[in-house]
Design an enzyme around this catalytic site. Structure first.
Site, PDB file in Angstrom:
ATOM      1  N   GLU A 192      -0.078 -13.098   6.182  1.00 32.33           N
ATOM      2  CA  GLU A 192      -0.006 -14.220   8.187  1.00 32.33           C
ATOM      3  C   GLU A 192      -1.581 -14.341   7.956  1.00 32.33           C
ATOM      4  O   GLU A 192      -2.025 -15.290   8.457  1.00 32.33           O
ATOM      5  CB  GLU A 192       0.148 -13.465   8.625  1.00 32.33           C
ATOM      6  CG  GLU A 192       0.376 -14.359   9.848  1.00 32.33           C
ATOM      7  CD  GLU A 192       1.063 -13.266  11.425  1.00 32.33           C
ATOM      8  OE1 GLU A 192       1.253 -13.737  11.945  1.00 32.33           O
ATOM      9  OE2 GLU A 192       2.001 -12.626  10.824  1.00 32.33           O
TER      10      GLU A 192
ATOM     11  N   ARG B  21       7.258   1.706  -0.347  1.00 32.86           N
ATOM     12  CA  ARG B  21       8.171   1.919   0.059  1.00 32.86           C
ATOM     13  C   ARG B  21       9.182   1.522  -1.151  1.00 32.86           C
ATOM     14  O   ARG B  21      10.651   2.144  -1.289  1.00 32.86           O
ATOM     15  CB  ARG B  21       8.318   2.214   1.305  1.00 32.86           C
ATOM     16  CG  ARG B  21       8.407   2.769   2.224  1.00 32.86           C
ATOM     17  CD  ARG B  21       8.108   2.280   3.923  1.00 32.86           C
ATOM     18  NE  ARG B  21       7.915   0.906   3.982  1.00 32.86           N
ATOM     19  CZ  ARG B  21       6.875   0.853   4.430  1.00 32.86           C
ATOM     20  NH1 ARG B  21       6.425   1.597   4.805  1.00 32.86           N
ATOM     21  NH2 ARG B  21       6.703  -0.844   5.033  1.00 32.86           N
TER      22      ARG B  21
END
Length: 171
Positions: free
Chosen positions: A96, A59
């Site tokens: 993560e 994006r």
């Protein structure tokens, strides 16, 4: 800014339970909001020497291309491995749960080029920290990292190796 904030749609439990996803596609699809977003961000850099915009997959390509057009610069793409056709340099960074890798053409910039890194969202900061390292390794100077939105509670700004960070909207 509230008008732009209100155009962004919240999607609960996406991409997984407990996450509230900020869906910017509604802002991108609304011509007035999209133009206002680009104008507000680009205005920060008018009159500055900016040689390139760096768009971060995927994006960030949208915001980056619009900013490059508005500022009269080119756009350099930072992509996932195997997507760029010429010689690249890579940076692997922690997520993560695991790692990811980004790459940029090794000849993306001339020494001393001044660039703005553009992406849609600043969350944990891991992606943009990796991009910043790639840009510096290629010999360019980051003027600022520009985001449409920032999730402040994730403290991504603190992970970035620079203090020049701008977010149009903060959540």
């Amino acid at each position: 800014m509230e008008d732009l904030r209100n155009v962004i749609r919240d999607i609960p439990d996406f991409p997984k339970k407990g996450i509230v996803f900020k869906d910017i596609t509604t802002l991108l699809a609304d011509a007035k909001s999209f133009h206002r977003m680009v104008d507000l961000i680009a205005h920060r850099y008018i009159g500055q020497k900016i040689d390139q915009i760096v768009g971060v997959e995927a994006r960030g390509f949208i915001l980056g291309a619009a900013l490059a057009y508005k500022l009269g610069t080119g756009i350099t793409l930072v992509r996932k491995p195997g997507k760029l056709p010429y010689k690249t340099i890579q940076k692997t960074y922690q997520l993560e749960y695991g790692t990811d890798t980004l790459e940029i053409h090794s000849d993306a910039f001339k020494p001393g080029d001044r660039v703005v890194v553009a992406d849609d969202l600043l969350a944990t900061g891991g992606t943009v920290a990796a991009v910043a390292e790639l840009v510096k390794e290629c010999g360019a100077e980051i003027v600022e990292c520009a985001f449409l939105a920032e999730l402040e509670f994730l403290k991504g700004r603190e992970r970035l190796p620079l203090d020049r960070v701008f977010s149009l909207l903060k959540f």
